[in-house]
Structures are given as C-alpha cells and as structure tokens.
Design a protein around this motif. Structure first.
Motif, PDB file in Angstrom:
ATOM      1  N   GLN A 292      12.492 -14.673 -15.131  1.00  0.00           N
ATOM      2  CA  GLN A 292      12.843 -13.963 -16.372  1.00  0.00           C
ATOM      3  C   GLN A 292      11.602 -13.358 -17.019  1.00  0.00           C
ATOM      4  O   GLN A 292      11.613 -12.221 -17.472  1.00  0.00           O
ATOM      5  N   ASP A 293      10.508 -14.149 -17.041  1.00  0.00           N
ATOM      6  CA  ASP A 293       9.259 -13.628 -17.614  1.00  0.00           C
ATOM      7  C   ASP A 293       8.816 -12.345 -16.909  1.00  0.00           C
ATOM      8  O   ASP A 293       8.193 -11.478 -17.503  1.00  0.00           O
ATOM      9  N   PHE A 294       9.085 -12.303 -15.607  1.00  0.00           N
ATOM     10  CA  PHE A 294       8.614 -11.163 -14.822  1.00  0.00           C
ATOM     11  C   PHE A 294       9.683 -10.079 -14.636  1.00  0.00           C
ATOM     12  O   PHE A 294       9.498  -9.167 -13.838  1.00  0.00           O
ATOM     13  N   THR A 295      10.784 -10.203 -15.371  1.00  0.00           N
ATOM     14  CA  THR A 295      11.792  -9.134 -15.300  1.00  0.00           C
ATOM     15  C   THR A 295      11.135  -7.815 -15.693  1.00  0.00           C
ATOM     16  O   THR A 295      10.338  -7.762 -16.637  1.00  0.00           O
ATOM     17  N   LEU A 296      11.454  -6.748 -14.983  1.00  0.00           N
ATOM     18  CA  LEU A 296      10.844  -5.454 -15.321  1.00  0.00           C
ATOM     19  C   LEU A 296      11.275  -5.049 -16.730  1.00  0.00           C
ATOM     20  O   LEU A 296      12.454  -5.171 -17.079  1.00  0.00           O
ATOM     21  N   PRO A 297      10.335  -4.550 -17.526  1.00  0.00           N
ATOM     22  CA  PRO A 297      10.661  -4.215 -18.921  1.00  0.00           C
ATOM     23  C   PRO A 297      11.304  -2.822 -19.066  1.00  0.00           C
ATOM     24  O   PRO A 297      11.273  -2.249 -20.142  1.00  0.00           O
ATOM     25  N   ILE A 298      11.853  -2.301 -17.969  1.00  0.00           N
ATOM     26  CA  ILE A 298      12.416  -0.944 -18.014  1.00  0.00           C
ATOM     27  C   ILE A 298      13.802  -0.929 -17.382  1.00  0.00           C
ATOM     28  O   ILE A 298      14.132  -1.809 -16.592  1.00  0.00           O
ATOM     29  N   GLU A 299      14.577   0.073 -17.750  1.00  0.00           N
ATOM     30  CA  GLU A 299      15.886   0.270 -17.116  1.00  0.00           C
ATOM     31  C   GLU A 299      15.970   1.699 -16.605  1.00  0.00           C
ATOM     32  O   GLU A 299      15.268   2.579 -17.115  1.00  0.00           O
ATOM     33  N   SER A 300      16.828   1.926 -15.608  1.00  0.00           N
ATOM     34  CA  SER A 300      16.819   3.249 -14.975  1.00  0.00           C
ATOM     35  C   SER A 300      17.186   4.349 -15.974  1.00  0.00           C
ATOM     36  O   SER A 300      17.963   4.140 -16.902  1.00  0.00           O
ATOM     37  N   LEU A 301      16.577   5.517 -15.737  1.00  0.00           N
ATOM     38  CA  LEU A 301      16.765   6.663 -16.620  1.00  0.00           C
ATOM     39  C   LEU A 301      17.447   7.775 -15.850  1.00  0.00           C
ATOM     40  O   LEU A 301      17.202   7.954 -14.656  1.00  0.00           O
ATOM     41  N   ASP A 302      18.253   8.512 -16.551  1.00  0.00           N
ATOM     42  CA  ASP A 302      18.879   9.666 -15.913  1.00  0.00           C
ATOM     43  C   ASP A 302      18.046  10.902 -16.232  1.00  0.00           C
ATOM     44  O   ASP A 302      18.096  11.427 -17.335  1.00  0.00           O
ATOM     45  N   LEU A 303      17.221  11.311 -15.248  1.00  0.00           N
ATOM     46  CA  LEU A 303      16.347  12.473 -15.489  1.00  0.00           C
ATOM     47  C   LEU A 303      16.700  13.618 -14.530  1.00  0.00           C
ATOM     48  O   LEU A 303      15.812  14.353 -14.098  1.00  0.00           O
ATOM     49  N   VAL A 304      17.978  13.737 -14.187  1.00  0.00           N
ATOM     50  CA  VAL A 304      18.349  14.748 -13.178  1.00  0.00           C
ATOM     51  C   VAL A 304      17.934  16.167 -13.563  1.00  0.00           C
ATOM     52  O   VAL A 304      17.594  16.974 -12.698  1.00  0.00           O
ATOM     53  N   ASP A 305      17.939  16.441 -14.842  1.00  0.00           N
ATOM     54  CA  ASP A 305      17.600  17.806 -15.254  1.00  0.00           C
ATOM     55  C   ASP A 305      16.104  18.005 -15.457  1.00  0.00           C
ATOM     56  O   ASP A 305      15.654  19.104 -15.752  1.00  0.00           O
ATOM     57  N   PHE A 306      15.345  16.930 -15.286  1.00  0.00           N
ATOM     58  CA  PHE A 306      13.912  17.038 -15.558  1.00  0.00           C
ATOM     59  C   PHE A 306      13.193  17.816 -14.452  1.00  0.00           C
ATOM     60  O   PHE A 306      13.355  17.556 -13.266  1.00  0.00           O
ATOM     61  N   LYS A 307      12.398  18.792 -14.875  1.00  0.00           N
ATOM     62  CA  LYS A 307      11.563  19.553 -13.928  1.00  0.00           C
ATOM     63  C   LYS A 307      10.103  19.302 -14.285  1.00  0.00           C
ATOM     64  O   LYS A 307       9.695  19.575 -15.419  1.00  0.00           O
ATOM     65  N   ASP A 308       9.356  18.812 -13.322  1.00  0.00           N
ATOM     66  CA  ASP A 308       7.954  18.503 -13.615  1.00  0.00           C
ATOM     67  C   ASP A 308       7.145  19.797 -13.745  1.00  0.00           C
ATOM     68  O   ASP A 308       7.489  20.826 -13.161  1.00  0.00           O
ATOM     69  N   THR A 309       6.065  19.714 -14.529  1.00  0.00           N
ATOM     70  CA  THR A 309       5.215  20.876 -14.776  1.00  0.00           C
ATOM     71  C   THR A 309       4.537  21.335 -13.484  1.00  0.00           C
ATOM     72  O   THR A 309       4.107  20.512 -12.685  1.00  0.00           O
ATOM     73  N   LEU A 310       4.463  22.640 -13.296  1.00  0.00           N
ATOM     74  CA  LEU A 310       3.751  23.173 -12.135  1.00  0.00           C
ATOM     75  C   LEU A 310       2.330  23.507 -12.543  1.00  0.00           C
ATOM     76  O   LEU A 310       2.091  24.315 -13.437  1.00  0.00           O
ATOM     77  N   ASP A 311       1.402  22.841 -11.895  1.00  0.00           N
ATOM     78  CA  ASP A 311      -0.007  23.066 -12.209  1.00  0.00           C
ATOM     79  C   ASP A 311      -0.756  22.594 -10.979  1.00  0.00           C
ATOM     80  O   ASP A 311      -0.531  21.474 -10.504  1.00  0.00           O
ATOM     81  N   ILE A 312      -1.621  23.429 -10.461  1.00  0.00           N
ATOM     82  CA  ILE A 312      -2.228  23.132  -9.165  1.00  0.00           C
ATOM     83  C   ILE A 312      -3.057  21.841  -9.204  1.00  0.00           C
ATOM     84  O   ILE A 312      -2.930  20.981  -8.343  1.00  0.00           O
ATOM     85  N   ASN A 313      -3.879  21.673 -10.253  1.00  0.00           N
ATOM     86  CA  ASN A 313      -4.721  20.470 -10.326  1.00  0.00           C
ATOM     87  C   ASN A 313      -3.887  19.210 -10.518  1.00  0.00           C
ATOM     88  O   ASN A 313      -4.176  18.154  -9.942  1.00  0.00           O
ATOM     89  N   TYR A 314      -2.842  19.373 -11.327  1.00  0.00           N
ATOM     90  CA  TYR A 314      -1.922  18.249 -11.550  1.00  0.00           C
ATOM     91  C   TYR A 314      -1.248  17.847 -10.240  1.00  0.00           C
ATOM     92  O   TYR A 314      -1.162  16.664  -9.895  1.00  0.00           O
ATOM     93  N   SER A 315      -0.818  18.846  -9.478  1.00  0.00           N
ATOM     94  CA  SER A 315      -0.134  18.565  -8.213  1.00  0.00           C
ATOM     95  C   SER A 315      -1.052  17.838  -7.231  1.00  0.00           C
ATOM     96  O   SER A 315      -0.632  16.909  -6.543  1.00  0.00           O
ATOM     97  N   ILE A 316      -2.299  18.308  -7.199  1.00  0.00           N
ATOM     98  CA  ILE A 316      -3.259  17.670  -6.286  1.00  0.00           C
ATOM     99  C   ILE A 316      -3.430  16.195  -6.650  1.00  0.00           C
ATOM    100  O   ILE A 316      -3.348  15.308  -5.811  1.00  0.00           O
ATOM    101  N   TRP A 317      -3.638  15.965  -7.945  1.00  0.00           N
ATOM    102  CA  TRP A 317      -3.815  14.580  -8.414  1.00  0.00           C
ATOM    103  C   TRP A 317      -2.586  13.735  -8.111  1.00  0.00           C
ATOM    104  O   TRP A 317      -2.674  12.598  -7.650  1.00  0.00           O
ATOM    105  N   LYS A 318      -1.415  14.368  -8.355  1.00  0.00           N
ATOM    106  CA  LYS A 318      -0.162  13.646  -8.192  1.00  0.00           C
ATOM    107  C   LYS A 318       0.071  13.193  -6.747  1.00  0.00           C
ATOM    108  O   LYS A 318       0.542  12.083  -6.495  1.00  0.00           O
ATOM    109  N   THR A 319      -0.312  14.066  -5.807  1.00  0.00           N
ATOM    110  CA  THR A 319      -0.114  13.742  -4.392  1.00  0.00           C
ATOM    111  C   THR A 319      -0.723  12.390  -4.053  1.00  0.00           C
ATOM    112  O   THR A 319      -0.144  11.590  -3.321  1.00  0.00           O
TER     113      THR A 319
END
Lengths: 545, 146
Positions: A292-319
């Motif tokens: 119980q102590d180690f239960t994840l403190p998050i619940e699933s989110l519905d982000l189907v419409d979310f589009k991540d920002t396009l940015d070349i440096n961000y993408s490189i880092w993200k990879t």
C-alpha cells in the motif's frame, strides 16, 4: 514510497549517538585505528586523500524531494556544495570534516536518511530497478521486498561482521536493470507453474580483479521463505567464507571453491533447519502494508487528444530521456547529471534543489537514482513533459547526451579516491570532447562507456560496451580495455581487448573501436550484436595494428 | 588470551571455576569430561556441529571473540542458543566493547571484556539500540519491528 516512522527515526538517532561516542573515543586515543576503521566504514565514512568521504544510503534508489533538499543542505553545510551520485544508487560527499560527522548524520536522520552499512564488511544497500513499479511487463514490483529485506539485515546481530562486503540486488522486471548476477547475491522475482511468486537466487557474482557471473543456486524460493533462505546463505558465508586471504574474501571465492552445486547444497542443508520456523517467515501482513505504501500515486489519464510540441531539440532529448509508463498518460523521465565538462554523477546543491522543485511540480515529489548515475522522475504527465524539458533546459539539465556515448559512467578516480590507480573523470571529459558533435553521437547510438580507476570496479567497466580499467605501470597511468559486457538481457563480462593503453592514447583507441563498430554495423545492430558477429579480432587489429 | 592447547578456566555465574577444554579434547572423552565438570572453549575456526550431540552436557561454553573483524562467533552463538536450544552459560571471552549488543543478541549471556576496555560505560554498548529489525536468539527488552 515507504516513509520512516518514529521507531525508525529513533533507531537512526541511536546509531548516530553510538557512532559519536566511538568517534570521541577514537579522537582521545581510546579506540585504535584498526577497530575505528571497521566501525566508521559501517557508518559510511572513508578517510580519503584530502579529506573524509561519507557515503549516504539511498535505499533501493528512491528519494522524496524533502530528502533531496536535505542532501543539498548537507552539501552546503558540511561539504563544498556538491554531492556525487554513485553507480550503486547512493550519494557521496568528498570533503567532510571528522568532528561534523555526527551533526551531519543527525540532520539526515530527521528525513529518514542514514549512512548505515554503506561500507564495511556487512550487508550493503540493496540495488533495485529504478523503473520498479513503472513498467508494463514486470513480474512484480520489487520495492516492498527491498524494504522488508533491507530492514531485516539492518544491524543484524549475526551477520554484521562478515568476511567481506555483501551486495544484493532485487529485480522484478523482465529486463535486468540491476545487473543482479554481478552482485554477491541477486534475487530475481519469478512465478512458478502454479502462478505463485518466488525468488530465483544467484550467488557469487562480482566484478573486481576476478569478475564472475553469479550462478543460480536456487530456481524458486517461495516469497514467505526468503528471509530464512537469505539467513542460510549469509550463515554459510559467515562461517565458511575465507578470512585468511585478503584477495579471496568475497563470497564468489567460496562459491568458486566449492562449485555452485555444492554451495547450493550447503545452503539448503542449513535452510532445512530454518525454513519452517514461523519466526523466520516473511511478515505477509507487513508486506501488504508496504504494498500500500508503494502504491503508485497516479491514475491513468485520458490524453487521446493531446499532441506533443514539435521542436527539434526537444525531440532529440525525448528520444533518449523519456520512457513509456505503464499508466496511460504518464511518462518516465531521465535527468542526466552528466554534463559535458563536469564529473559524472556530480550534482551541486543548487541543482539538487532545482530538481527537487521540479519533482514537486512534475513528479509527485518522488525521484529515483540509477546505476548510470542519473535521476529519474517516475510520474510525469505526458502533457507536461515539454514544460519540464523547458525548465530543465533553462537550468542546463536537459543534456541530450544521456543514452549516447558521451554519457560516460566514471568513478571518482585518482582525483578523489586513494584506492584509485588512475584518473577517471578527466578521461570521461576527453571522450566527451572528442565526440562533441550531436549528429555523430546520434548516428553512433547508445554505446556505454564505463571507466573505473582501479580493480574495485566502482564504475562497473566489466559490464559496459566499452570498459576502461585504470592501472599504474612505472608511475604512468594505463587503461585496460574490455568490450561487449552486458546485463540487460543476459549477464556477460566484457572481453579484454589486449595489452593496456597509455592514458594519452586511450581516447584514440576508443575512437578506433567506435569506428570499427560503425563500419561493420548492419541495420538495427547495437554494439554487442556487432561484437558477437565479427568477434574481437577486427577491434584488436584497428587499435594495436 | 586463548592459545592452542593452553588450558584456561573461567568463573561461571555461580562463582565456580570451570576448566575449559578445546572442542577436540571435549569430544575425545565426553563422559569423563562431564563427570569432572569441564567446559569448552570454542575458537572462531572450530566447527560447533561437533558439539551438537553432547551439547546439553556441557556446563559452560566460551566463545572467543578476540579478533574484532572475525564474525564467526555470532553464528556459532546463534546455532548453539537459538537452533539447538542450549540453556547453559555462553560466555563471550576476549570481548570487544563495541560488539557487546551483537554478542548478547546472538545468544551469549555473559562476557569478559578485553582489558583495554576497563572503566568503559558498558551499558552504552549492551543497550545502545532499543529497536531491532530481526529475530535473534535474544531480543529481550527491545522493540521489535519486522
């Protein structure tokens, strides 16, 4: 995560009080150097070249932000404003004054941190997968078991004066991020045919001058019997481990001497006396509480419409720095502490506080440490990753190098450690200078370079794609190169390339090795794949030819 | 100090002098050793399993903790006290101040400190910890958390 209660804190204070008395006795000459050494190491204190080094435990690599801020405060108050995150997920301070030790440890005890058994001939901190509880296909979250087992071996009356140090790892995932077979004892959480949980047990792995992949000595120890089993392993080691030969102290030599099968039999015989003892059964009620102590403190989110920002440096880092999370809508984010031009694993107090602030904002106030000397944010909303990146970028913490060859793992080396035969950090920096072109780094891909300053192998060079071991010959620094070590899928000790190479030429040799890989690489092959296919000869020829 | 084949003796809890034999000497003639009230001194290298059969006939067992870093005595004490249920006196000899609580929790119940520790505050080290995290031969008076 598990938070220390008042009993745990009282225990830490009792430990500090006792250590302070021992220190006082030593300073007035009532406790000789040899015995004080044995005692201070059990409290994480090394006496080093220039000052004293203190290693603070980060149990199974999990920190909350209050603890990280306390570590930052320690860096300012007692050190020179920085700490060094280690390959065993702990943190070290290099400039500690002896009379300040007790106050420092008291400060840490108030946030549930300590230096107990971070060194010395005792059970050390347990290595865990920094992604425990976060990956989709894991067999079981190892964290509650880590806590129960850590606790049991905390100032254990029978096993606190072992022949040598004893390092343990517990992995509950399919891939092995812990490198458990290079530990004195590795536990892999598995399910048997009936679907019950247990531990496959591997004993006698280790790096150092005689690297060894730990053999399996039991395929399935039921969860409730793990304490009695571990006690039996430690009892056999405590009673029969070599104590006469300083080069043969680790349990791997005992396992090697008897053979894995015979060693397993010795453990099993002892275990027959303990396994049915109700007092040695794992406390399943406590396990449930810890889950119980180690239960994840998050619940699933519905982000189907979310589009991540396009940015070349961000993408490189993200990879290279963002991983998928088992909870929908979340990501796991790596923060690389290895910046170009700085020592691997080092963080300033300012960086620690900044990261703590960011973890409060973006990661439910929790973070993990890794054996590649990174920090991990375990709970970042996918729609906040870009904002986090922007903040990291502002603070120079969004190194895109993580996961590339420029992210070198290095021990403190001869600059800081009096065991080291050669420097580590300056070689890491030379590698980073040589490979400073991001396009080239991305073309090369995820090659690991690990540099240890001596055979103690703190930087785990044996299990790296390219491993460097510092040596001293005629007062000159040389490096022994090993290739194609690995642990993630299977555990393989790197092969020695050939004679050691002078410090001035070692970066040339690394470049040669990388070029052979690039010249021979076929679609999708990583370094180990190429090495397995073409063998060591081509690498040898290029480097020594 | 205990040396090979040197016969030593200790005064037990009842104030009687008990002559100590090596493990080999004890098992060579158990009946007459029982009769003459001899005890046994165990060094770290001794195999305590040799004593298991005749354990309950031994009036006193001395475990030698002379070497600070040699922890075998703690396992020997655990086996004798906890596993085999020996109820007699287990004496820690050549004991070190800093290790007293480890010894006592492992099943040692009396001890002779080395001379260098004369005048020390023993209680700091016999009762330094009030909380423990594991089962042991003797957790008396401790708060247990496991």
């Amino acid at each position: 995560m598990y938070q220390y209660n008042t009993d745990d804190t009282a225990f830490l204070v009792e430990r500090v009080d006792q250590f302070e008395k021992q220190l006082d006795r030593h300073l007035v000459g009532d406790l000789d150097a040899a015995k004080f050494r044995s005692l201070r190491l059990r409290n994480g204190l090394y006496m080093e070249l220039h000052a004293h080094m203190l290693r603070v435990a980060i149990p199974y690599g999990i920190l909350n932000t209050e603890q990280l801020r306390a570590l930052a405060d320690v860096a300012d108050k007692y050190d020179r404003g920085f700490g060094h995150f280690t390959t065993r997920q702990n943190i070290q301070y290099n400039w500690i004054e002896l009379p300040q030790i007790a106050n420092l440890l008291r400060d840490l005890s108030s946030v549930g941190l300590h230096a107990i058994q971070t060194s010395g001939k005792a059970m050390r901190n347990i290595t865990a997968d920094p992604f425990s509880g976060l990956t989709e296909d894991e067999v079981e979250d190892a964290r509650p078991y880590c806590e129960l087992i850590r606790r049991w071996f905390n100032i254990h009356p029978e096993f606190s004066w072992l022949p040598s140090k004893f390092k343990m790892a517990i992995n509950g995932a399919k891939l092995d991020e812990t490198a458990l077979q290079i530990h004195d004892l590795g536990l892999k959480i598995v399910r048997n045919d009936a679907g019950e949980l247990g531990f496959a047990s591997y004993v006698g792995g280790g790096l150092g001058a005689a690297p060894m992949v730990g053999p399996e000595i039991h395929p399935f120890v039921p969860v409730e019997d793990i304490i009695s089993y571990l006690e039996s392993v430690l009892r056999i080691y405590n009673l029969k481990g070599r104590r006469d030969n300083l080069k043969r102290l680790r349990i791997k030599f005992l396992v090697r001497e008897h053979g894995a099968a015979e060693f397993a039999k010795m453990v099993d015989e002892d275990w027959q006396h303990g396994k049915d003892d109700p007092a040695l059964k794992l406390n399943m009620e406590e396990l449930t509480k810890l889950k119980q102590d180690f239960t994840l403190p998050i619940e699933s989110l519905d982000l189907v419409d979310f589009k991540d920002t396009l940015d070349i440096n961000y993408s490189i880092w993200k990879t290279n720095n963002v991983r998928t999370h088992k909870v929908a809508g979340y990501s796991v984010v790596n923060i690389s502490l290895t910046q170009l031009g700085t020592a691997p694993g080092d963080a300033t107090s300012e960086q620690m506080r900044m990261i703590a602030d960011l973890a409060d904002k973006y990661s439910n106030s929790e973070l993990r440490t890794t054996k590649r000397q990174n920090l991990v944010f375990p709970y970042v909303r996918q729609d906040q990753v870009y904002a986090l990146w922007q903040e990291l970028e502002k603070s120079d913490l969004a190194s895109p190098h993580n996961g590339t060859l420029a992210h070198v793992v290095a021990c403190p080396g001869a600059d800081y450690c009096d065991l080291a035969k050669a420097v580590s950090i300056p070689i890491a920096q030379q590698v980073q200078q040589r490979f400073d072109d991001m396009d080239k780094l991305y073309d090369i891909g995820p090659i690991n370079i690990n540099i240890s300053g001596c055979e103690n192998s703190c930087a785990h060079h044996h299990i790296s794609d390219i491993g460097l071991l510092g040596l001293k010959k005629n007062e000159q620094e040389f490096y022994q190169i090993t290739l194609a070590g690995e642990t993630l899928q299977e555990t393989v000790i790197g092969r020695k390339l050939g004679r050691s190479i002078a410090g001035a030429e070692v970066v040339d040799a690394i470049e040669d090795i990388v070029n052979i890989y690039l010249d021979n690489r076929e679609e999708g092959e990583n370094f180990v794949d190429v090495f397995k296919r073409i063998g060591i000869a081509s690498f040898k020829e290029k480097v020594y030819g | 100090m205990v040396e090979d084949s040197e016969i030593i003796s200790v005064v037990n809890e009842q104030g009687e002098s008990i002559e100590l034999l090596s493990v080999d000497e004890w098992i060579a003639d158990i009946d007459s050793n029982v009769e003459s009230g001899k005890g046994v001194v165990v060094t770290p290298a001794d195999d305590v399993e040799l004593l298991q059969e005749s354990l309950h006939k031994i009036p006193l067992i001395a475990l030698d903790f002379v070497s600070f870093d040699d922890g075998r005595g703690y396992s020997q004490a655990t086996l004798i006290r906890k596993r085999w249920g020996y109820s007699g006196e287990i004496r820690g000899i050549n004991a070190h101040l800093d290790q007293l609580q480890f010894m006592l929790r492992s099943g040692v119940n009396t001890y002779d400190l080395q001379e260098q520790y004369q005048g020390s505050n023993e209680r700091d080290y016999t009762h330094g910890f009030s909380i423990c995290y594991q089962v042991a031969a003797n957790n008396d008076g401790m708060k247990q958390k496991f």
